[in-house]
Enzyme design. Sequence first.
Site, PDB file in Angstrom:
ATOM      1  N   GLU A  30      -1.494  32.457 -56.723  1.00 10.33           N
ATOM      2  CA  GLU A  30      -2.712  31.552 -57.058  1.00 10.33           C
ATOM      3  C   GLU A  30      -3.681  32.413 -57.866  1.00 10.33           C
ATOM      4  O   GLU A  30      -4.872  31.892 -57.316  1.00 10.33           O
ATOM      5  CB  GLU A  30      -2.908  30.523 -56.119  1.00 10.33           C
ATOM      6  CG  GLU A  30      -3.592  29.349 -57.025  1.00 10.33           C
ATOM      7  CD  GLU A  30      -3.776  28.052 -55.883  1.00 10.33           C
ATOM      8  OE1 GLU A  30      -2.849  27.660 -55.454  1.00 10.33           O
ATOM      9  OE2 GLU A  30      -4.842  27.430 -55.985  1.00 10.33           O
ATOM     10  N   HIS A  42      -5.437  16.976 -56.500  1.00 11.46           N
ATOM     11  CA  HIS A  42      -5.558  17.385 -54.996  1.00 11.46           C
ATOM     12  C   HIS A  42      -6.958  17.388 -54.506  1.00 11.46           C
ATOM     13  O   HIS A  42      -7.236  17.270 -53.616  1.00 11.46           O
ATOM     14  CB  HIS A  42      -4.835  18.704 -54.720  1.00 11.46           C
ATOM     15  CG  HIS A  42      -3.278  18.549 -54.563  1.00 11.46           C
ATOM     16  ND1 HIS A  42      -2.537  17.704 -55.787  1.00 11.46           N
ATOM     17  CD2 HIS A  42      -2.171  18.593 -53.651  1.00 11.46           C
ATOM     18  CE1 HIS A  42      -1.153  17.757 -55.341  1.00 11.46           C
ATOM     19  NE2 HIS A  42      -1.031  18.261 -54.308  1.00 11.46           N
ATOM     20  N   HIS A  70      -7.488  15.159 -51.540  1.00 16.95           N
ATOM     21  CA  HIS A  70      -7.771  15.974 -50.247  1.00 16.95           C
ATOM     22  C   HIS A  70      -8.941  15.350 -49.554  1.00 16.95           C
ATOM     23  O   HIS A  70      -9.146  14.986 -48.311  1.00 16.95           O
ATOM     24  CB  HIS A  70      -7.807  17.302 -50.363  1.00 16.95           C
ATOM     25  CG  HIS A  70      -6.579  18.275 -50.302  1.00 16.95           C
ATOM     26  ND1 HIS A  70      -6.434  19.556 -50.693  1.00 16.95           N
ATOM     27  CD2 HIS A  70      -5.450  17.926 -50.059  1.00 16.95           C
ATOM     28  CE1 HIS A  70      -5.306  19.994 -50.621  1.00 16.95           C
ATOM     29  NE2 HIS A  70      -4.566  18.789 -50.171  1.00 16.95           N
TER      30      HIS A  70
HETATM   31  N1  GLY Z   1       1.340  22.580 -54.124  1.00 22.94           N
HETATM   32  C1  GLY Z   1       0.704  23.567 -54.618  1.00 22.94           C
HETATM   33  C2  GLY Z   1       1.216  24.718 -54.664  1.00 22.94           C
HETATM   34  O1  GLY Z   1       2.260  25.086 -54.020  1.00 22.94           O
HETATM   35  O2  GLY Z   1       0.689  25.661 -55.253  1.00 22.94           O
END
Ligand code: GLY
Length: 359
Positions: free
Chosen positions: A237, A248, A252
């Site tokens: 990421e 999210h 969240h």
């Molecule tokens: N659910 C978000 C991810 O796996 O990056």
Amino acid sequence: MGVLSVNLAENSYDIVIEPGALASLGERCRAVGLNGMAAVISNPTVAALYGTAVQRSLEGAGYRVAHIEIPDGEEYKNSATLNQVYDDLLAAGVDRGSFVVALGGGVVGDVAGYAAATWMRGIPFVQVPTTLLAQVDSSVGGKTGIDHPKGKNLIGAFYQPRLVLVDIETLVTLDQRQFRAGLAEVIKYGVIIDLPFFEFLETNSSAILAMDADALIKIIHRSCQLKAQVVELDEKEAGLRAILNYGHTLGHAFESISGYCTLVHGEAVAIGMVLAARISVAEGLCSQEDLTRISSLIARCGLSVEIPHYDRKQLLNAVAADKKSKGGNITFICNRGIGMYAMLHHTPEELLILSRLEA
Ligand code: GLY
Ligand code: NAD
């Protein structure tokens, strides 16, 4: 259709999607070179349903099996549960030559994965997801972890499984609410990266809700394929993978202010997607018609699109606690029309105003 690959150099693995796949777990673990003892981590609900089948398959392949149970529920995805898992791994004699099998939904997968990532500096693990949400999202991609009292998933590691085994027959025992919650993550993929998939969901929502096997295999397969493509490009990421957080950020926040009990994860994501689509309209990225189409599909899948009652200050604090927040700005994922994403940066205050949560 049955086997997909996640290509991550030495961390590559297969996702097997098959009715009745549980019976082949043991032989598939052998095929990927897993040895030693199999520590099956599950919860009482899932262990009662599928523990025996899993044990039989693993023992059939010659493994010694240890069973570890964690309490059922997001509220137990914490350090106390993790410490108990470590105690149980130690008591069972699970050593560096052994492996973990995560049997359950996203909570079990995240906790068991993190336990595997950290036990003796990391032992292999296998994901056997049994909720729709886990089958289309959380079991793939290697995010593992636990919640901190101050925020969800704040403690964790990227740690890829050695195999993901999806048995769609396990969904038969899943309650309707949890099944629909999983559909939120399926819709997410359509909205941010795949218009034809979104259209498939629109056309086939009745078959999906009726749990038609072909429709289920199609949505699980396509969701895993899309997730794998994103993870292959950005495993940790650094950028692109953040698009999977569509819905999210605000989802969240609602989940957190509800104390993780009124809304289940997928329901919170559904609300977060409606708000993200509202922001996309406000930003000129998509039309009002696209917003209506997204909300309608969410509603047709049996998920609420009503914004729950909230305290504005509490919600702002929850948004600000988001992991993706840097220097007050949050990387926020919008939809560009349907089938394409856009990445924006906004303060929590701006997000609330743009999503018309200012009241
Ligand atoms: N659910 C978000 C991810 O796996 O990056
Ligand atoms: P969950 O794991 O709490 O499972 C929901 C309920 O279904 C539980 O009560 C469970 O015992 C029960 N259950 C599971 N399988 C069943 C079956 N086959 N039959 C009957 N009951 C069954 O919830 P979830 O929605 O699967 O996962 C949510 C969690 O996943 C959250 O903690 C979220 O943060 C995490 N998550 C992680 C990722 C990731 O990439 N790691 C992605 C998305 C969500």
